[in-house]
Write a protein that holds these residues in place. Structure first.
Motif, PDB file in Angstrom:
ATOM      1  N   HIS A   1      25.892  50.738  18.216  1.00 49.49           N
ATOM      2  CA  HIS A   1      25.951  51.278  19.541  1.00 49.49           C
ATOM      3  C   HIS A   1      24.667  51.290  20.389  1.00 49.49           C
ATOM      4  O   HIS A   1      24.584  51.491  21.536  1.00 49.49           O
ATOM      5  N   THR A   2      23.471  51.469  19.447  1.00 48.45           N
ATOM      6  CA  THR A   2      22.236  51.492  19.856  1.00 48.45           C
ATOM      7  C   THR A   2      21.195  50.984  19.316  1.00 48.45           C
ATOM      8  O   THR A   2      21.419  50.889  17.961  1.00 48.45           O
ATOM      9  N   LYS A   3      20.179  50.381  19.541  1.00 47.80           N
ATOM     10  CA  LYS A   3      18.921  49.796  18.653  1.00 47.80           C
ATOM     11  C   LYS A   3      17.740  50.659  18.733  1.00 47.80           C
ATOM     12  O   LYS A   3      16.723  50.543  17.920  1.00 47.80           O
ATOM     13  N   ASN A   4      18.030  51.814  19.470  1.00 47.57           N
ATOM     14  CA  ASN A   4      17.206  53.079  19.463  1.00 47.57           C
ATOM     15  C   ASN A   4      17.590  53.897  18.551  1.00 47.57           C
ATOM     16  O   ASN A   4      18.557  54.780  18.871  1.00 47.57           O
ATOM     17  N   VAL A   5      16.762  54.350  17.356  1.00 48.79           N
ATOM     18  CA  VAL A   5      17.403  55.446  16.532  1.00 48.79           C
ATOM     19  C   VAL A   5      16.156  56.339  16.149  1.00 48.79           C
ATOM     20  O   VAL A   5      15.209  56.062  15.717  1.00 48.79           O
ATOM     21  N   ILE A   6      17.032  57.351  15.647  1.00 50.60           N
ATOM     22  CA  ILE A   6      15.885  58.662  15.119  1.00 50.60           C
ATOM     23  C   ILE A   6      16.767  58.890  13.697  1.00 50.60           C
ATOM     24  O   ILE A   6      17.819  59.399  13.903  1.00 50.60           O
ATOM     25  N   ASN A   7      16.134  58.641  12.517  1.00 51.43           N
ATOM     26  CA  ASN A   7      16.823  58.958  11.385  1.00 51.43           C
ATOM     27  C   ASN A   7      16.463  60.224  11.069  1.00 51.43           C
ATOM     28  O   ASN A   7      15.043  60.430  10.743  1.00 51.43           O
TER      29      ASN A   7
ATOM     30  N   LEU B   1      15.269  49.165  10.282  1.00 53.49           N
ATOM     31  CA  LEU B   1      14.511  48.084  10.754  1.00 53.49           C
ATOM     32  C   LEU B   1      14.595  46.727  10.214  1.00 53.49           C
ATOM     33  O   LEU B   1      14.516  45.687  11.117  1.00 53.49           O
ATOM     34  N   ASN B   2      15.295  46.721   9.064  1.00 56.12           N
ATOM     35  CA  ASN B   2      15.428  45.439   8.499  1.00 56.12           C
ATOM     36  C   ASN B   2      16.865  44.608   9.094  1.00 56.12           C
ATOM     37  O   ASN B   2      17.178  43.506   8.772  1.00 56.12           O
ATOM     38  N   ASN B   3      17.370  45.503   9.837  1.00 55.03           N
ATOM     39  CA  ASN B   3      18.872  45.102  10.228  1.00 55.03           C
ATOM     40  C   ASN B   3      18.964  45.071  11.755  1.00 55.03           C
ATOM     41  O   ASN B   3      20.293  45.188  12.227  1.00 55.03           O
ATOM     42  N   GLY B   4      18.055  45.039  12.549  1.00 59.18           N
ATOM     43  CA  GLY B   4      18.208  44.943  13.889  1.00 59.18           C
ATOM     44  C   GLY B   4      17.942  45.987  14.652  1.00 59.18           C
ATOM     45  O   GLY B   4      17.848  45.974  15.887  1.00 59.18           O
ATOM     46  N   GLY B   5      17.467  47.246  14.135  1.00 56.96           N
ATOM     47  CA  GLY B   5      16.648  48.402  14.827  1.00 56.96           C
ATOM     48  C   GLY B   5      15.448  48.064  15.454  1.00 56.96           C
ATOM     49  O   GLY B   5      14.649  47.361  14.929  1.00 56.96           O
ATOM     50  N   GLU B   6      15.387  48.180  16.593  1.00 54.02           N
ATOM     51  CA  GLU B   6      14.145  47.979  17.653  1.00 54.02           C
ATOM     52  C   GLU B   6      13.262  49.075  17.529  1.00 54.02           C
ATOM     53  O   GLU B   6      11.985  49.035  17.283  1.00 54.02           O
ATOM     54  N   ASN B   7      13.568  50.277  17.998  1.00 59.11           N
ATOM     55  CA  ASN B   7      12.662  51.429  18.001  1.00 59.11           C
ATOM     56  C   ASN B   7      13.332  52.438  17.241  1.00 59.11           C
ATOM     57  O   ASN B   7      14.092  53.193  17.242  1.00 59.11           O
ATOM     58  N   VAL B   8      12.731  52.493  15.952  1.00 56.38           N
ATOM     59  CA  VAL B   8      13.297  53.318  14.888  1.00 56.38           C
ATOM     60  C   VAL B   8      12.350  54.592  14.417  1.00 56.38           C
ATOM     61  O   VAL B   8      11.188  54.043  14.135  1.00 56.38           O
ATOM     62  N   TYR B   9      12.400  55.748  14.569  1.00 55.72           N
ATOM     63  CA  TYR B   9      11.504  56.815  14.119  1.00 55.72           C
ATOM     64  C   TYR B   9      12.221  57.859  13.253  1.00 55.72           C
ATOM     65  O   TYR B   9      13.517  58.345  13.406  1.00 55.72           O
TER      66      TYR B   9
END
Length: 403
Positions: free
Chosen positions: A197-203, A217-225
């Motif tokens: 759905h999106t590459k921008n993620v807050i876990n 991050l290892n599977n295509g996430g771009e902006n992950v915080y």
């Protein structure tokens, strides 16, 4: 000398209502000394002073607003304050009005659309969205099945939290919409589902956050915080926490949070030094948050803070090194009774090895950090409501049957 008949004692110590700027070192030490005089207990070496994280953060004025959260996110995404991120995934939050709802409000202010991924049947700390029995009834496997909101409602209707009576799916959805953001909710335990759905993620998970972030991050996430990446420095003169960011925060108002305290190590060492100066006794000191225990009724694991203790003096490092008296009584000393049994136990304790790890005589003793055990005891003693005892004084914890 008469034989001692009391072991560990935990006392809740009354203190004034703490406000920003108060001298917490003086308040803690004065409260303990006054309590000891009023209640008739002596201060001893190796007693333990436990200070709840809430009054530490409050005295520090470590607060932030939903707008501070928004602005930090916009800064991270290189957006102006009048802009929004196009889409933003928020995955694995805990279900809590106190712990996460206000954070979600601030996050939603930064995005045009939120893709909210809820773990099921429960969140990370045991708040259930649906009963496991209901999953079995409908043939749903939470390890592999992803549910849309429509499918979730079709199967499970409007589930409410057992204790709070809140429908968290509806509640979180309404918070996002009120912040001017669209919302899409899915139910999955696979962190990679959000990347469809999106590459921008807050876990937003707490104790599993490092693994989750790495997978994204290892599977295509771009902006992950993770939550511990947000408000690690002051935004708009806000509070902050360089180690934990938003983790460990609590609701202060509908638009404001109290962050996890900072500089806790400096505080505990100063309280220890002050009590040594005033009483000539070397006590141990720790700051504590949530205890680490699980409620057998609601299945809720209490630990929503990133750690039980963010600061403690050196005497509280490590784990207990204890013999299992029941094991000795049933085995090595099974033919002894009365005074003979007592003397044998005392001798065994005095001669025990410096480390009993792997030794059968320690099997069944609690293999947890001393600070986790003491923090749980302190949390249960002080409670989280109106007891007015944000300081807990523990005596006899380091004693044993031979003392």
């Amino acid at each position: 000398m008469s034989e001692r008949k009391v072991g560990v004692t935990s006392r809740g110590i009354r203190a004034p209502i703490i406000k920003e700027g108060d001298n917490l070192i003086d308040i803690v030490t004065t409260s303990i000394i006054e309590a000891s005089k009023n209640e008739g207990f002596e201060i001893h070496d190796k007693d333990v002073v436990c200070i709840t994280e809430s009054i530490v953060a409050r005295s520090q004025g470590n607060y932030a607003t939903t707008l501070d959260i928004r602005d930090d996110l916009l800064k991270k995404f290189n957006k102006g304050k009048d802009e929004r991120i196009d889409d933003l995934g928020v995955i694995f939050p805990i279900l809590s009005r106190n712990r996460f709802a206000i954070l979600l409000r601030g996050i939603a202010l930064a995005a045009k659309k939120i893709v909210l991924v809820l773990s099921y049947p429960s969140d990370e700390v045991g708040n259930h969205l649906v009963r496991v029995e209901d999953l079995d009834q409908h043939g749903i496997n939470p390890y592999v099945d992803t549910l849309t909101l429509e499918k979730y409602r079709e199967l499970f209707k409007n589930n409410v939290h057992e204790f709070t009576g809140v429908d968290y799916v509806e509640y979180y959805s309404s918070l996002i919409k009120e912040s001017g953001s669209e919302v899409e909710i899915i139910f999955s335990n696979n962190p990679l589902e959000v990347l469809k759905h999106t590459k921008n993620v807050i876990n937003a998970d707490i104790h599993t956050r490092k693994r989750t972030k790495k997978l994204l991050l290892n599977n295509g996430g771009e902006n992950v915080y993770s939550l511990d990446d947000i408000l690690t420095e002051s935004i708009n003169n806000s509070g902050y926490n360089p180690s934990y960011g938003l983790l460990g925060s609590n609701k202060a108002s509908e638009e404001k949070i109290k962050l996890f305290p900072i500089n806790c190590q400096e505080l505990v060492e100063k309280v220890q030094a002050k009590l040594l100066e005033l009483t000539s006794k070397h006590v141990e000191v720790m700051v504590y948050g949530d205890g680490a225990f699980k409620d057998p009724q609601g299945k809720i694991w209490e630990l929503a803070d990133p750690v039980v203790s963010p600061g403690f003096t050196s005497g509280l490092k490590g784990t207990p090194n204890e013999l299992k008296l029941k094991f000795l009584a049933d085995n090595e000393f099974k033919d002894l009774n009365g005074e003979e049994l007592k003397e044998a136990m005392i001798k065994k304790i005095k001669e025990k090895e410096a480390s009993l790890v792997g030794n059968m005589v320690s099997e069944g003793t609690t293999p947890r950090q001393i600070t986790d055990l003491l923090g749980s005891l302190a949390d249960l003693t002080s409670g989280s409501g109106d007891k007015g005892t944000p300081i807990v004084y523990i005596q006899g914890y380091f004693d044993n049957y031979a003392n």
